[in-house]
Design a protein around this motif. Structure first.
Motif, mmCIF file in Angstrom:
data_model
loop_
_atom_site.group_PDB
_atom_site.id
_atom_site.type_symbol
_atom_site.label_atom_id
_atom_site.label_comp_id
_atom_site.label_asym_id
_atom_site.label_seq_id
_atom_site.Cartn_x
_atom_site.Cartn_y
_atom_site.Cartn_z
ATOM 1 N N ALA A 1 -22.976 -44.302 19.200
ATOM 2 C CA ALA A 1 -24.409 -44.084 18.953
ATOM 3 C C ALA A 1 -24.682 -42.650 18.520
ATOM 4 O O ALA A 1 -25.529 -42.397 17.658
ATOM 5 N N LEU A 2 -23.951 -41.702 19.106
ATOM 6 C CA LEU A 2 -24.108 -40.301 18.694
ATOM 7 C C LEU A 2 -23.600 -40.072 17.277
ATOM 8 O O LEU A 2 -24.152 -39.254 16.539
ATOM 9 N N ILE A 3 -22.562 -40.792 16.895
ATOM 10 C CA ILE A 3 -22.064 -40.680 15.523
ATOM 11 C C ILE A 3 -23.071 -41.259 14.531
ATOM 12 O O ILE A 3 -23.286 -40.704 13.455
ATOM 13 N N VAL A 4 -23.714 -42.345 14.898
ATOM 14 C CA VAL A 4 -24.668 -43.028 14.013
ATOM 15 C C VAL A 4 -26.021 -42.331 14.004
ATOM 16 O O VAL A 4 -26.801 -42.484 13.054
ATOM 17 N N TRP A 5 -26.317 -41.540 15.019
ATOM 18 C CA TRP A 5 -27.639 -40.931 15.181
ATOM 19 C C TRP A 5 -28.139 -40.172 13.949
ATOM 20 O O TRP A 5 -29.299 -40.355 13.553
ATOM 21 N N PRO A 6 -27.328 -39.338 13.282
ATOM 22 C CA PRO A 6 -27.864 -38.628 12.107
ATOM 23 C C PRO A 6 -28.271 -39.567 10.962
ATOM 24 O O PRO A 6 -29.090 -39.205 10.128
ATOM 25 N N LEU A 7 -27.714 -40.762 10.958
ATOM 26 C CA LEU A 7 -28.046 -41.726 9.906
ATOM 27 C C LEU A 7 -29.289 -42.547 10.225
ATOM 28 O O LEU A 7 -29.788 -43.265 9.371
ATOM 29 N N SER A 8 -29.762 -42.453 11.465
ATOM 30 C CA SER A 8 -30.911 -43.263 11.870
ATOM 31 C C SER A 8 -32.191 -42.434 11.857
ATOM 32 O O SER A 8 -32.167 -41.216 11.724
ATOM 33 N N GLU A 9 -33.269 -43.129 12.057
ATOM 34 C CA GLU A 9 -34.582 -42.473 12.068
ATOM 35 C C GLU A 9 -35.079 -42.210 13.484
ATOM 36 O O GLU A 9 -36.194 -41.735 13.663
ATOM 37 N N TYR A 10 -34.250 -42.492 14.481
ATOM 38 C CA TYR A 10 -34.665 -42.414 15.877
ATOM 39 C C TYR A 10 -34.268 -41.080 16.515
ATOM 40 O O TYR A 10 -33.369 -40.403 16.061
ATOM 41 N N GLU A 11 -34.943 -40.758 17.598
ATOM 42 C CA GLU A 11 -34.651 -39.551 18.350
ATOM 43 C C GLU A 11 -33.313 -39.710 19.081
ATOM 44 O O GLU A 11 -32.814 -40.817 19.268
ATOM 45 N N LEU A 12 -32.757 -38.591 19.508
ATOM 46 C CA LEU A 12 -31.455 -38.589 20.169
ATOM 47 C C LEU A 12 -31.468 -39.420 21.451
ATOM 48 O O LEU A 12 -30.555 -40.209 21.698
ATOM 49 N N TYR A 13 -32.498 -39.267 22.275
ATOM 50 C CA TYR A 13 -32.515 -39.986 23.541
ATOM 51 C C TYR A 13 -32.640 -41.490 23.339
ATOM 52 O O TYR A 13 -32.114 -42.267 24.123
ATOM 53 N N TYR A 14 -33.301 -41.948 22.252
ATOM 54 C CA TYR A 14 -33.325 -43.378 21.946
ATOM 55 C C TYR A 14 -31.924 -43.875 21.612
ATOM 56 O O TYR A 14 -31.500 -44.943 22.050
ATOM 57 N N MET A 15 -31.192 -43.086 20.837
ATOM 58 C CA MET A 15 -29.846 -43.496 20.449
ATOM 59 C C MET A 15 -28.894 -43.478 21.647
ATOM 60 O O MET A 15 -27.986 -44.309 21.727
ATOM 61 N N LEU A 16 -29.107 -42.572 22.589
ATOM 62 C CA LEU A 16 -28.287 -42.574 23.799
ATOM 63 C C LEU A 16 -28.512 -43.849 24.607
ATOM 64 O O LEU A 16 -27.561 -44.459 25.107
ATOM 65 N N ILE A 17 -29.767 -44.261 24.708
ATOM 66 C CA ILE A 17 -30.089 -45.507 25.417
ATOM 67 C C ILE A 17 -29.509 -46.705 24.670
ATOM 68 O O ILE A 17 -28.960 -47.626 25.283
ATOM 69 N N VAL A 18 -29.608 -46.699 23.338
ATOM 70 C CA VAL A 18 -29.046 -47.783 22.533
ATOM 71 C C VAL A 18 -27.534 -47.849 22.728
ATOM 72 O O VAL A 18 -26.957 -48.931 22.853
ATOM 73 N N GLY A 19 -26.866 -46.701 22.772
ATOM 74 C CA GLY A 19 -25.424 -46.675 23.015
ATOM 75 C C GLY A 19 -25.069 -47.214 24.383
ATOM 76 O O GLY A 19 -24.087 -47.948 24.542
ATOM 77 N N LEU A 20 -25.865 -46.860 25.385
ATOM 78 C CA LEU A 20 -25.646 -47.379 26.727
ATOM 79 C C LEU A 20 -25.807 -48.895 26.755
ATOM 80 O O LEU A 20 -24.971 -49.616 27.315
#
Length: 90
Positions: free
Chosen positions: A47-66
């Motif tokens: 999720a952290l790797i994909v985060w720069p490619l997404s439109e979401y905030e970091l904490y959203y991507m951390l939750i998505v990864g979890l």
């Protein structure tokens, strides 16, 4: 915040996390009790790797990864249980 988009990202990550955990499991010796933790860590990492490619905030991507890690762990366990039941019926 678009919840539908986050769910779609999580579902996509589930397949990737499952595949990566399988590769890690075949490459390294990991006990079965540590596979869920490994799955969660891999999910967050991807999720952290994909985060720069997404439109979401970091904490959203951390939750998505979890969520993706937990779902991948559950998917693997469910498929393993189905495989055992099919093997018993033969």
């Amino acid at each position: 915040m678009d919840l539908t988009g986050l769910i779609l990202v999580a579902l996509t990550l589930v397949a990737i996390v499952t595949a990566v955990v399988e590769v890690v499991k075949k490459t390294f010796t990991i006990k079965a009790q540590f596979l869920p933790i490994t799955s969660i860590v891999v999910g967050i990492f991807i999720a952290l790797i994909v985060w720069p490619l997404s439109e979401y905030e970091l904490y959203y991507m951390l939750i998505v990864g979890l969520i993706a890690g937990l779902a991948a762990s559950g998917t693997f366990d469910a498929l393993k249980a189905v495989g055992k039941k099919e093997g018993e019926s033969k």
